[in-house]
Design a protein around this motif. Structure first.
Motif, PDB file in Angstrom:
ATOM      1  N   ARG A  33    -115.196 -36.890 -29.719  1.00 45.69           N
ATOM      2  CA  ARG A  33    -114.343 -35.718 -29.734  1.00 45.69           C
ATOM      3  C   ARG A  33    -113.426 -35.603 -28.516  1.00 45.69           C
ATOM      4  O   ARG A  33    -112.219 -35.448 -28.634  1.00 45.69           O
ATOM      5  N   GLU A  34    -114.036 -35.674 -27.332  1.00 47.85           N
ATOM      6  CA  GLU A  34    -113.251 -35.363 -26.148  1.00 47.85           C
ATOM      7  C   GLU A  34    -112.238 -36.450 -25.793  1.00 47.85           C
ATOM      8  O   GLU A  34    -111.062 -36.136 -25.576  1.00 47.85           O
ATOM      9  N   ASP A  57    -106.033 -35.429 -30.425  1.00 49.50           N
ATOM     10  CA  ASP A  57    -107.047 -34.372 -30.479  1.00 49.50           C
ATOM     11  C   ASP A  57    -107.914 -34.551 -31.719  1.00 49.50           C
ATOM     12  O   ASP A  57    -107.503 -34.265 -32.830  1.00 49.50           O
ATOM     13  N   SER A  59    -110.898 -33.051 -32.111  1.00 48.27           N
ATOM     14  CA  SER A  59    -111.877 -31.991 -32.333  1.00 48.27           C
ATOM     15  C   SER A  59    -111.755 -31.627 -33.815  1.00 48.27           C
ATOM     16  O   SER A  59    -110.649 -31.524 -34.336  1.00 48.27           O
ATOM     17  N   ARG A  77    -106.920 -33.064 -35.317  1.00 44.12           N
ATOM     18  CA  ARG A  77    -106.579 -31.667 -35.173  1.00 44.12           C
ATOM     19  C   ARG A  77    -105.089 -31.467 -34.886  1.00 44.12           C
ATOM     20  O   ARG A  77    -104.482 -30.486 -35.278  1.00 44.12           O
ATOM     21  N   ASP A  78    -104.513 -32.433 -34.173  1.00 43.70           N
ATOM     22  CA  ASP A  78    -103.122 -32.302 -33.752  1.00 43.70           C
ATOM     23  C   ASP A  78    -102.136 -32.787 -34.814  1.00 43.70           C
ATOM     24  O   ASP A  78    -100.972 -33.031 -34.517  1.00 43.70           O
ATOM     25  N   GLY A  99     -98.271 -29.942 -36.969  1.00 42.64           N
ATOM     26  CA  GLY A  99     -98.608 -29.500 -35.623  1.00 42.64           C
ATOM     27  C   GLY A  99    -100.091 -29.244 -35.442  1.00 42.64           C
ATOM     28  O   GLY A  99    -100.639 -29.434 -34.373  1.00 42.64           O
ATOM     29  N   ASN A 100    -100.772 -28.826 -36.494  1.00 42.55           N
ATOM     30  CA  ASN A 100    -102.145 -28.390 -36.370  1.00 42.55           C
ATOM     31  C   ASN A 100    -102.810 -28.551 -37.733  1.00 42.55           C
ATOM     32  O   ASN A 100    -102.410 -27.917 -38.694  1.00 42.55           O
ATOM     33  N   TYR A 118    -102.827 -26.172 -40.715  1.00 38.70           N
ATOM     34  CA  TYR A 118    -102.759 -24.792 -40.234  1.00 38.70           C
ATOM     35  C   TYR A 118    -101.314 -24.444 -39.898  1.00 38.70           C
ATOM     36  O   TYR A 118    -100.839 -23.368 -40.209  1.00 38.70           O
ATOM     37  N   LYS A 148    -102.710 -20.585 -43.415  1.00 36.81           N
ATOM     38  CA  LYS A 148    -103.519 -21.746 -43.040  1.00 36.81           C
ATOM     39  C   LYS A 148    -104.237 -22.243 -44.294  1.00 36.81           C
ATOM     40  O   LYS A 148    -104.688 -21.446 -45.105  1.00 36.81           O
ATOM     41  N   MET A 246    -117.771 -21.482 -37.457  1.00 31.98           N
ATOM     42  CA  MET A 246    -117.658 -21.358 -38.908  1.00 31.98           C
ATOM     43  C   MET A 246    -118.579 -22.373 -39.579  1.00 31.98           C
ATOM     44  O   MET A 246    -118.565 -23.544 -39.201  1.00 31.98           O
TER      45      MET A 246
END
Lengths: 388, 101
Positions: A33-34, A57, A59, A77-78, A99-100, A118, A148, A246
């Protein structure tokens, strides 16, 4: 002369693939993840084969596999969409498509990749081969707002199904004619659908609701009858606990005639019948469940938990619907993945920088592998499962 | 001397001292991963809004600190006061608004 011929012949035959023949049916990937890396692992040998670094990203990254099980598509994620070649440990293709972003799916025929975003809220469809964009479906509601999108899955008939978090809608997208995507919208399905799943037979799409009690159910065998609310009264009058993470519905757990789902904001796993969708039992568990996943044979249900109870795993016995065991694998249990026939399970421990492998029959530890802040674990056997 | 007095006054205005280094590390980890689950690992947003300096610039520290401690009922933002005290929440807002380079 003869000698020379031999050398020529050997040159001809020693190409890299032939020299080290490797199949991909027992491979998988682990998300770090990181650092944003992807580890390629072998589930038979319990070892890491390769590492693809710096994919942005990761995550909440998720993964689907090509039907030949050679490629892993990683949804970052990105908005990054990366096609990884498991045979050569390399990036075959990579694009930034939004973007997301939150998740993705592969079509029934394996030719289309769908991504749910999103920002900008909507779904985009790409060629699985080239990652070229084929369609863009903005999630427009209320005269121009974008919602989203969550809970995107593939469904039989070259379709995709997804939910609009802000709009409270479920959309059914038919991609049989890629140049002319056909959309069917179901409105007022409930407040804030947060994730969804499709049953392994591809018939029922179920969205969990965050903004109200119950779940929204769409029967894809008869979409004309619309979306139904199930378990509408459950927990309605109790005060919900705050939700620190969630829950996920992806690992739809079905064992026999029962489905097991995480209760939102409660320390319970709900057991419902898959014919009438009625509540059979609420099993008390150690925290707010995040993933509730059935071993492939359905005999055990494994559950992990949200912060602050995320150092534990509980195993539910599907025969008598009770907790069979509680494990403490380590810090921040994020995800688990069963081997294709379920003799082992891989579990990621984010804050211990490890992946631990358990024997699911004895619950003995088989091995621990190092990984930097591991999150999602995905095995190539997913290639042949509807909805994964 | 003047400067010394001024800085002494400023730090007394900020009330509580920053958390211990080990606690700072734990809070940063919480921010990255547990807050990051909704706000994104890089805090540019997810289910929850972005928490980068530009996103928060026009909101007061008190308001944001209260959001972290009490959550926002009716939204997915949970209250964190079981795990974070007021000075720690204020410190989080501080590092959100002024991240280290």
């Amino acid at each position: 002369m003869k000698y020379r011929f031999l050398i020529l012949l050997s040159l001809f035959f020693i190409d890299p693939v032939a020299a080290d023949v490797c199949a991909t049916g027992d491979l998988g990937v682990v998300i770090e993840r990181e650092p944003g890396n992807v580890l390629i692992i072998n589930t038979t040998q319990h070892k890491q084969l390769g590492k693809i670094e710096k994919l942005g990203d990761l995550s909440h990254a998720s993964v689907v596999f090509s039907r030949d099980q050679r490629y892993a598509y990683v949804f970052g994620r990105d908005g990054g969409l990366t096609k990884i070649d498991l045979l050569t440990d390399s990036v075959a293709k990579r694009i930034l498509q939004a973007g997301n972003s939150i998740g993705g799916a592969i079509s029934q025929d394996g030719k289309l990749i769908a991504v749910s975003n999103y920002t900008p809220g909507g779904v985009k469809i790409f060629s699985a081969e080239s990652l070229e964009q084929i369609a863009d479906i903005p999630a427009v509601y209320d005269d121009g707002k974008l919602s989203k999108v969550i809970g995107l899955v593939d469904a039989p008939g070259q379709r995709f199904v997804f939910s609009l978090f802000d709009a409270g809608e479920i959309w059914l997208l038919d991609m049989r004619t890629p140049a002319a995507p056909a959309l069917q919208k179901f409105k007022n399905i409930g407040k804030q659908p947060y994730d969804a799943l499709i049953t392994p037979d591809g018939r029922f799409y179920i969205a969990g609701l965050f903004g109200e009690s119950g779940l929204a159910l769409l029967d894809l065998w008869s979409p004309e009858s619309g979306v139904k609310k199930i378990l509408p009264a459950y927990g309605q009058h109790d005060e919900k606990l705050p939700v620190y993470k969630m829950p996920h519905l992806e690992g739809w757990a079905i064992a026999g005639d029962y489905a097991f789902i995480p209760a939102v904001g409660r320390h319970e796993v709900l057991v419902i019948t898959t014919d009438t969708w009625k509540l059979v039992k609420a099993i008390p568990v150690a925290g707010q469940p995040v993933f509730v996943m059935a071993r492939p044979d359905g005999r055990q249900i494994w559950v992990n938990f949200a912060f602050p109870d995320n150092q534990q795993l509980q195993i539910i016995d599907a025969k008598d619907l009770t907790i069979e065991n509680t494990l403490k694998p380590g810090k921040a249990v994020l995800h688990m993945e069963f081997t294709p026939r379920g003799e082992e399970v891989w579990v990621s421990l984010r804050d211990d920088n490890q992946v631990v492998i358990y024997d699911t029959a004895t619950l003995a530890e088989v091995k621990r592998l190092p990984a930097q802040t591991p999150s999602g674990i995905f095995f190539s056997a997913r290639a042949h499962k509807i909805g994964l | 001397m003047k400067i010394f007095i001024l800085s002494a006054m400023l730090s007394s205005a900020v009330a509580a001292p920053p958390p211990e280094p080990a606690r700072q590390q734990a809070l940063r980890n919480l921010l990255k991963h547990d807050c990051g689950a909704c706000h994104g690992l890089t805090l540019k947003g997810g289910l929850g809004p972005g928490l980068r300096p530009a996103d928060l610039a026009d909101k007061s520290n008190e308001f944001l600190t209260a959001t972290i401690l009490r959550g926002r009922p009716g939204t997915a933002m949970p209250p964190w006061n079981r795990f974070i005290d007021k000075s720690e929440a204020a410190w989080l807002v501080e590092i959100l608004k002024n991240p280290q380079p």
